[in-house]
Design a protein around this motif. Structure first.
Motif, PDB file in Angstrom:
ATOM      1  N   VAL A 200       0.790  -1.182   0.119  1.00 33.53           N
ATOM      2  CA  VAL A 200      -0.080  -0.083   0.124  1.00 33.53           C
ATOM      3  C   VAL A 200       0.944   1.008  -0.128  1.00 33.53           C
ATOM      4  O   VAL A 200       1.482   1.537   0.927  1.00 33.53           O
ATOM      5  CB  VAL A 200      -0.916   0.000   1.204  1.00 33.53           C
ATOM      6  N   PRO A 201       1.030   2.048  -1.261  1.00 30.43           N
ATOM      7  CA  PRO A 201       1.884   3.102  -1.288  1.00 30.43           C
ATOM      8  C   PRO A 201       1.964   4.152   0.021  1.00 30.43           C
ATOM      9  O   PRO A 201       2.853   4.537   0.431  1.00 30.43           O
ATOM     10  CB  PRO A 201       1.541   3.931  -2.481  1.00 30.43           C
ATOM     11  N   GLU A 202       0.487   4.454   0.314  1.00 29.08           N
ATOM     12  CA  GLU A 202       0.301   5.325   1.376  1.00 29.08           C
ATOM     13  C   GLU A 202       0.574   4.908   2.765  1.00 29.08           C
ATOM     14  O   GLU A 202       1.054   5.755   3.530  1.00 29.08           O
ATOM     15  CB  GLU A 202      -1.254   5.642   1.627  1.00 29.08           C
ATOM     16  N   ILE A 203       0.705   3.625   3.022  1.00 31.66           N
ATOM     17  CA  ILE A 203       1.474   3.244   4.429  1.00 31.66           C
ATOM     18  C   ILE A 203       2.918   3.353   4.134  1.00 31.66           C
ATOM     19  O   ILE A 203       3.501   3.700   5.261  1.00 31.66           O
ATOM     20  CB  ILE A 203       0.988   1.665   4.286  1.00 31.66           C
ATOM     21  N   CYS A 204       3.657   2.999   3.054  1.00 33.32           N
ATOM     22  CA  CYS A 204       5.181   3.213   2.866  1.00 33.32           C
ATOM     23  C   CYS A 204       5.243   4.602   3.279  1.00 33.32           C
ATOM     24  O   CYS A 204       6.269   4.779   3.856  1.00 33.32           O
ATOM     25  CB  CYS A 204       5.511   2.436   1.483  1.00 33.32           C
ATOM     26  N   ARG A 205       4.483   5.580   2.514  1.00 30.83           N
ATOM     27  CA  ARG A 205       4.956   6.776   2.693  1.00 30.83           C
ATOM     28  C   ARG A 205       4.699   7.335   4.048  1.00 30.83           C
ATOM     29  O   ARG A 205       5.566   8.166   4.666  1.00 30.83           O
ATOM     30  CB  ARG A 205       4.157   7.755   1.697  1.00 30.83           C
ATOM     31  N   GLY A 206       3.701   6.903   4.632  1.00 22.20           N
ATOM     32  CA  GLY A 206       3.387   7.343   6.116  1.00 22.20           C
ATOM     33  C   GLY A 206       4.469   6.939   7.139  1.00 22.20           C
ATOM     34  O   GLY A 206       4.824   7.597   7.815  1.00 22.20           O
ATOM     35  N   VAL A 207       4.977   5.814   6.769  1.00 23.17           N
ATOM     36  CA  VAL A 207       6.010   5.240   7.573  1.00 23.17           C
ATOM     37  C   VAL A 207       7.191   6.058   7.541  1.00 23.17           C
ATOM     38  O   VAL A 207       8.071   6.652   8.588  1.00 23.17           O
ATOM     39  CB  VAL A 207       6.082   3.768   7.572  1.00 23.17           C
ATOM     40  N   LEU A 208       7.602   6.249   6.357  1.00 21.50           N
ATOM     41  CA  LEU A 208       8.967   7.106   6.092  1.00 21.50           C
ATOM     42  C   LEU A 208       8.864   8.399   6.350  1.00 21.50           C
ATOM     43  O   LEU A 208      10.004   8.948   6.719  1.00 21.50           O
ATOM     44  CB  LEU A 208       9.442   6.853   4.501  1.00 21.50           C
TER      45      LEU A 208
END
Length: 257
Positions: free
Chosen positions: A146-154
């Motif tokens: 899920v791209p939004e999860i990756c971005r949110g974490v980073l």
């Protein structure tokens, strides 16, 4: 800017590594993304690998590590940190400035605030423990697709040495449009994988059902300064298909520089 195209040894995990490096060198594959499988699982001494690479004029630009899971809290995550510490030692001995890892195996359905807090804290700890090395985390399965999860974490980790290894074909195989995924995660991409997808199965770069050229064009136009690793994970001869993929990638990337 000239972007390097690296050849991954992942396609040759079933073959002995030292002869593989010799074959790669003879084929002109000198910039490498070295999968640590032979060292972690097979016990191959890192000094032997370093000597083999040096003797053949090759350079390991990235090392690709084994499975890890940063969604856990203690004591489970302690095993991950011990494993990563060993992999960092290998990377340092091989003079590789970047280590590819995975976020973890957590499913999308299980991702919640507690797991988000856990991974953010763990990645900040990793950054503090090894500030001289860049860690790139690959979208591979579960919540990381899920791209939004990756971005949110980073975004929350907010450390210059914690970045993303963008694998557009992993997204495509999960039904996520690679261009749409890139639009979400692009500010954090420090490395990129190149391969192909045909009828839902991995194939060599430059063939199959997904044209990555527009994704590459967008990434470079946005100022991307990293390298590209070519992988081959299909069912055919790894050496042939990897070499074909590298040549195609070199041609495409050269046109962008």
């Amino acid at each position: 800017m000239t972007h390097r195209v690296l050849a991954s040894t992942t396609s040759h995990k079933r073959e002995p590594l030292i002869p593989t490096l010799e074959v790669f060198a003879r084929l002109g594959l000198r910039d490498l993304d070295l999968n640590l499988h032979h060292l972690i699982e097979g016990g191959l001494p890192v000094d032997e690998v370093a000597a083999a690479v040096a003797a053949r004029g090759q350079r390991i630009r990235v090392v690709s590590g084994g499975w890890c899971d940063f969604f856990h809290g203690p004591p489970q995550v302690d095993d991950t940190f011990r494993s990563i510490a060993r992999q960092v030692q290998m990377a340092e001995r091989l003079e590789a400035p970047m280590l590819r890892l995975f976020f973890g195996r957590l499913s999308r359905e299980s991702y919640d605030q507690a797991s988000a807090d856990a991974i953010v804290g763990n990645l900040r700890t990793l950054s503090d423990q090894h500030p001289a090395l860049t860690f790139v985390f690959e979208n591979h399965d579960g919540a990381s697709l899920v791209p939004e999860i990756c971005r949110g974490v980073l975004e929350r980790v907010d450390r210059v040495n914690i970045r993303m290894n963008f694998d557009p074909i992993n997204f495509a195989r999960a039904g996520v449009d690679p261009a749409a995924a890139l639009a979400v995660v692009q500010p954090f991409v420090a490395h990129m994988h190149l391969k192909g997808l045909e009828r839902g199965e991995f194939c060599e770069f430059g063939v199959g059902d997904v044209d990555l050229t527009p994704v590459l064009q967008r990434l470079v136009a946005q100022g991307y300064s990293g390298d590209f690793t070519v992988e081959y994970e299909g069912p055919f001869d790894g050496t042939l298909r990897l070499c074909q993929s590298v040549e195609r990638a070199r041609t495409v990337v050269a046109a962008l520089d």
